[in-house]
Scaffold this motif. Structure first.
Motif, short mmCIF file in Angstrom:
data_model
loop_
_atom_site.label_atom_id
_atom_site.label_comp_id
_atom_site.label_asym_id
_atom_site.label_seq_id
_atom_site.Cartn_x
_atom_site.Cartn_y
_atom_site.Cartn_z
N GLY A 39 0.78 -1.23 0.00
CA GLY A 39 0.00 0.00 0.00
C GLY A 39 0.81 1.28 0.00
N ASP A 40 2.16 1.18 0.03
CA ASP A 40 2.96 2.40 0.10
C ASP A 40 2.83 3.24 -1.17
OD1 ASP A 40 4.48 0.63 -1.47
OD2 ASP A 40 6.29 0.80 -0.23
N LEU A 41 2.86 2.61 -2.33
CA LEU A 41 2.72 3.36 -3.58
C LEU A 41 1.33 3.95 -3.71
CD1 LEU A 41 4.58 1.02 -6.10
CD2 LEU A 41 5.44 3.10 -5.01
N ALA A 42 0.34 3.22 -3.23
CA ALA A 42 -1.04 3.73 -3.27
C ALA A 42 -1.16 4.98 -2.39
CB ALA A 42 -2.02 2.66 -2.81
N ARG A 43 -0.51 4.97 -1.23
CA ARG A 43 -0.57 6.14 -0.34
C ARG A 43 0.10 7.35 -1.00
NH1 ARG A 43 -3.02 9.72 1.82
NH2 ARG A 43 -1.90 10.98 3.31
N ILE A 44 1.24 7.14 -1.62
CA ILE A 44 1.93 8.25 -2.29
C ILE A 44 1.06 8.79 -3.44
CG2 ILE A 44 3.95 8.88 -3.67
CD1 ILE A 44 5.51 6.80 -1.92
N ALA A 45 0.42 7.89 -4.18
CA ALA A 45 -0.47 8.32 -5.26
C ALA A 45 -1.64 9.14 -4.71
CB ALA A 45 -0.97 7.11 -6.05
N ARG A 46 -2.17 8.74 -3.53
CA ARG A 46 -3.26 9.52 -2.91
C ARG A 46 -2.79 10.90 -2.50
NH1 ARG A 46 -4.53 4.69 -0.60
NH2 ARG A 46 -3.68 5.22 1.43
N ILE A 47 -1.57 10.98 -1.94
CA ILE A 47 -1.01 12.28 -1.56
C ILE A 47 -0.93 13.17 -2.80
CG2 ILE A 47 1.06 13.48 -0.77
CD1 ILE A 47 1.57 10.99 1.06
N LEU A 48 -0.46 12.60 -3.89
CA LEU A 48 -0.33 13.35 -5.14
C LEU A 48 -1.70 13.82 -5.64
CD1 LEU A 48 2.04 14.16 -6.95
CD2 LEU A 48 1.60 12.11 -8.29
N ARG A 49 -2.71 12.95 -5.57
CA ARG A 49 -4.07 13.34 -5.98
C ARG A 49 -4.60 14.47 -5.12
NH1 ARG A 49 -4.77 7.84 -6.63
NH2 ARG A 49 -5.87 7.65 -4.67
N GLU A 50 -4.36 14.40 -3.80
CA GLU A 50 -4.82 15.47 -2.90
C GLU A 50 -4.17 16.80 -3.26
OE1 GLU A 50 -3.83 13.93 0.97
OE2 GLU A 50 -5.28 12.29 0.80
N ILE A 51 -2.89 16.78 -3.57
CA ILE A 51 -2.20 18.01 -3.97
C ILE A 51 -2.75 18.51 -5.30
CG2 ILE A 51 0.03 18.96 -4.72
CD1 ILE A 51 1.34 17.04 -2.65
N ARG A 52 -3.01 17.59 -6.22
CA ARG A 52 -3.52 17.95 -7.54
C ARG A 52 -4.88 18.65 -7.45
NH1 ARG A 52 -2.66 13.21 -10.19
NH2 ARG A 52 -0.60 13.84 -10.83
N GLU A 53 -5.66 18.35 -6.41
CA GLU A 53 -6.95 19.00 -6.23
C GLU A 53 -6.82 20.49 -5.97
OE1 GLU A 53 -9.05 16.89 -3.17
OE2 GLU A 53 -9.21 15.07 -4.37
N GLU A 54 -5.70 20.92 -5.40
CA GLU A 54 -5.50 22.32 -5.06
C GLU A 54 -4.53 23.04 -5.97
OE1 GLU A 54 -2.06 22.42 -1.73
OE2 GLU A 54 -3.91 21.44 -1.10
N SER A 55 -3.69 22.30 -6.70
CA SER A 55 -2.63 22.94 -7.47
C SER A 55 -2.15 22.03 -8.60
CB SER A 55 -1.45 23.25 -6.54
OG SER A 55 -0.49 24.02 -7.17
N GLU A 56 -1.48 22.62 -9.57
CA GLU A 56 -0.86 21.86 -10.64
C GLU A 56 0.36 21.13 -10.08
OE1 GLU A 56 1.56 22.82 -14.76
OE2 GLU A 56 0.31 24.37 -13.87
#
Length: 163
Positions: A39-56
């Motif tokens: 699940g480590d890669l999935a967590r990093i991908a979620r962090i990236l998606r959360e950032i993408r919601e607010e910024s490029e």
């Protein structure tokens, strides 16, 4: 300097430090420490998606451990494999490998100098190392005008076993 948030990653055997930059690429700050394993890669991908919601998002920067002479040993091989799986997971966001010699040592020294005790220091050293890796990449790009490191080619992830 390219616009967009960069995610900095310090992959270790037990933990993965995660940092991020501001959208202008000026300053790196800690995000969290992800436990290494299922699940480590999935967590990093979620962090990236959360950032993408607010910024490029511009890219993900992964620290590549090299020896002092610049060579690559077993840790670098593992990091390259991790980065390739991460690139597959976060595509089309580019993933870059950048030299991270002595960042964990520097992060440990910085935290020790700031009075962090052993157990408290271990809890955040991976994040601090990720900040140092990312800040170095940001500073290099600002100084040279080119993106640092090397682009990682994605390698399909092996499916996780179900239990």
């Amino acid at each position: 300097m390219r616009h967009g948030v960069r995610l900095g990653i310090d992959p270790g055997d037990a933990r993965i430090g995660v940092a991020r930059s501001d959208p202008t690429g000026f300053l790196a700050t800690p995000v969290e420490t992800v436990r290494r394993g299922k699940g480590d890669l999935a967590r990093i991908a979620r962090i990236l998606r959360e950032i993408r919601e607010e910024s490029e998002v511009a890219e993900v920067v992964v620290g590549l451990p090299r020896s002092l002479s610049g060579g690559e040993g077993p840790a670098a091989v593992k990091t390259r494999e991790f980065a390739a799986r991460l690139a597959e997971r976060v595509a089309p966001t580019p993933v870059r490998l950048v030299d991270e010699r002595l960042t964990t040592v520097s992060a440990e020294a910085m935290l020790r100098d700031r009075g962090r005790s052993g157990s408290k220091r271990r809890a955040v050293v991976d994040q601090a190392a990720a900040v140092l890796i990312l800040q170095h990449a940001l500073d290099t790009e600002r100084t040279t005008g080119t993106a640092p490191g090397e682009i990682v080619r994605a390698v399909p992830e092996e499916p996780e076993e179900t239990q």
